[in-house]
Design a protein around this motif. Structure first.
Motif, short mmCIF file in Angstrom:
data_model
loop_
_atom_site.label_atom_id
_atom_site.label_comp_id
_atom_site.label_asym_id
_atom_site.label_seq_id
_atom_site.Cartn_x
_atom_site.Cartn_y
_atom_site.Cartn_z
N MET A 148 4.20 -17.22 -35.92
CA MET A 148 4.86 -18.07 -34.94
C MET A 148 5.33 -17.21 -33.77
SD MET A 148 7.87 -20.76 -35.59
CE MET A 148 7.81 -22.14 -34.52
N PRO A 149 5.17 -17.70 -32.52
CA PRO A 149 5.58 -16.92 -31.36
C PRO A 149 7.08 -16.64 -31.36
CG PRO A 149 4.26 -18.80 -30.69
CD PRO A 149 4.55 -18.96 -32.15
N ALA A 150 7.44 -15.49 -30.83
CA ALA A 150 8.84 -15.10 -30.77
C ALA A 150 9.55 -15.74 -29.58
CB ALA A 150 8.95 -13.58 -30.68
N SER A 151 8.81 -16.23 -28.60
CA SER A 151 9.45 -16.82 -27.43
C SER A 151 8.55 -17.91 -26.84
CB SER A 151 9.71 -15.76 -26.36
OG SER A 151 8.51 -15.37 -25.76
N ILE A 152 9.14 -18.71 -25.99
CA ILE A 152 8.39 -19.77 -25.31
C ILE A 152 7.36 -19.15 -24.36
CG2 ILE A 152 10.05 -20.05 -23.42
CD1 ILE A 152 8.06 -22.87 -25.14
N LEU A 153 7.66 -17.96 -23.80
CA LEU A 153 6.70 -17.30 -22.92
C LEU A 153 5.44 -16.90 -23.67
CD1 LEU A 153 9.07 -15.07 -20.77
CD2 LEU A 153 7.97 -17.22 -20.13
N GLU A 154 5.60 -16.42 -24.89
CA GLU A 154 4.43 -16.08 -25.70
C GLU A 154 3.62 -17.33 -26.03
OE1 GLU A 154 5.27 -13.70 -29.15
OE2 GLU A 154 6.72 -12.51 -28.03
N GLU A 155 4.30 -18.41 -26.36
CA GLU A 155 3.61 -19.66 -26.67
C GLU A 155 2.85 -20.17 -25.45
OE1 GLU A 155 2.30 -23.03 -28.77
OE2 GLU A 155 3.11 -21.12 -29.45
N THR A 156 3.49 -20.14 -24.28
CA THR A 156 2.85 -20.58 -23.05
C THR A 156 1.64 -19.72 -22.73
OG1 THR A 156 4.98 -21.34 -22.21
CG2 THR A 156 3.24 -21.06 -20.60
N ARG A 157 1.79 -18.42 -22.87
CA ARG A 157 0.68 -17.51 -22.61
C ARG A 157 -0.51 -17.82 -23.51
NH1 ARG A 157 3.16 -12.97 -23.54
NH2 ARG A 157 4.09 -12.97 -21.49
N SER A 158 -0.23 -18.07 -24.78
CA SER A 158 -1.33 -18.36 -25.70
C SER A 158 -2.00 -19.69 -25.36
CB SER A 158 -0.86 -18.33 -27.15
OG SER A 158 0.01 -19.41 -27.42
N LEU A 159 -1.23 -20.66 -24.89
CA LEU A 159 -1.81 -21.94 -24.49
C LEU A 159 -2.72 -21.79 -23.28
CD1 LEU A 159 1.23 -24.33 -25.00
CD2 LEU A 159 -0.83 -24.18 -26.40
N PHE A 160 -2.28 -20.99 -22.28
CA PHE A 160 -3.11 -20.75 -21.11
C PHE A 160 -4.38 -20.00 -21.49
CE2 PHE A 160 0.65 -21.59 -18.40
CZ PHE A 160 0.04 -22.47 -17.53
N GLU A 161 -4.26 -19.03 -22.39
CA GLU A 161 -5.44 -18.29 -22.83
C GLU A 161 -6.43 -19.20 -23.54
OE1 GLU A 161 -3.76 -15.13 -25.12
OE2 GLU A 161 -3.12 -14.01 -23.34
N ALA A 162 -5.91 -20.10 -24.37
CA ALA A 162 -6.78 -21.04 -25.08
C ALA A 162 -7.46 -21.99 -24.10
CB ALA A 162 -5.98 -21.82 -26.11
N ALA A 163 -6.72 -22.46 -23.10
CA ALA A 163 -7.30 -23.36 -22.10
C ALA A 163 -8.38 -22.64 -21.29
CB ALA A 163 -6.21 -23.89 -21.18
N ALA A 164 -8.12 -21.39 -20.95
CA ALA A 164 -9.10 -20.62 -20.18
C ALA A 164 -10.37 -20.40 -21.00
CB ALA A 164 -8.50 -19.29 -19.76
N ALA A 165 -10.21 -20.16 -22.29
CA ALA A 165 -11.37 -19.94 -23.15
C ALA A 165 -12.22 -21.21 -23.27
CB ALA A 165 -10.92 -19.48 -24.53
N ARG A 166 -11.56 -22.37 -23.32
CA ARG A 166 -12.30 -23.64 -23.43
C ARG A 166 -12.94 -24.03 -22.12
NH1 ARG A 166 -7.69 -25.21 -26.27
NH2 ARG A 166 -6.96 -26.31 -24.44
N ALA A 167 -12.22 -23.91 -21.03
CA ALA A 167 -12.69 -24.41 -19.74
C ALA A 167 -13.56 -23.41 -18.99
CB ALA A 167 -11.50 -24.81 -18.88
N GLY A 168 -13.35 -22.15 -19.21
CA GLY A 168 -14.06 -21.13 -18.44
C GLY A 168 -13.29 -20.83 -17.18
N ALA A 169 -13.27 -19.60 -16.79
CA ALA A 169 -12.46 -19.17 -15.65
C ALA A 169 -12.88 -19.85 -14.34
CB ALA A 169 -12.53 -17.66 -15.50
N ALA A 170 -14.14 -20.25 -14.22
CA ALA A 170 -14.62 -20.83 -12.96
C ALA A 170 -14.01 -22.20 -12.69
CB ALA A 170 -16.13 -20.95 -12.99
#
Length: 58
Positions: free
Chosen positions: A1-23
Motif C-alpha cells: 500500500m502506498p505511503a502517501s497520496i502522492l505515491e498513489e497519484t504517481r502510480s495512477l498517472f503511470e498506469a494511465a500513461a502505460a494504457r494510453a501511450g505517451a502520444a
C-alpha cells in the motif's frame, strides 16, 4: 500500500500513461508536464490548466 497520496497519484498517472501511450496524453506547452486539468473556460469554452506550473491555455 502506498505511503502517501502522492505515491498513489504517481502510480495512477503511470498506469494511465502505460494504457494510453505517451502520444495521447495532453502536455503543458509551458513546462511539458502531463498533470493537466480540463476546466470550463470563458463563454462555455474548454480551457486547460497545468497543475504543476499553473499555466493555462485554451
Amino acid at each position: 500500500m502506498p505511503a502517501s497520496i502522492l505515491e498513489e497519484t504517481r502510480s495512477l498517472f503511470e498506469a494511465a500513461a502505460a494504457r494510453a501511450g505517451a502520444a495521447t496524453l495532453l502536455q503543458c506547452p509551458s513546462c511539458g508536464s502531463v498533470h493537466v486539468a480540463q476546466v470550463l473556460g470563458d463563454n462555455g469554452g474548454v480551457s486547460y490548466v497545468c497543475t504543476a506550473c499553473g499555466h493555462s491555455w485554451s
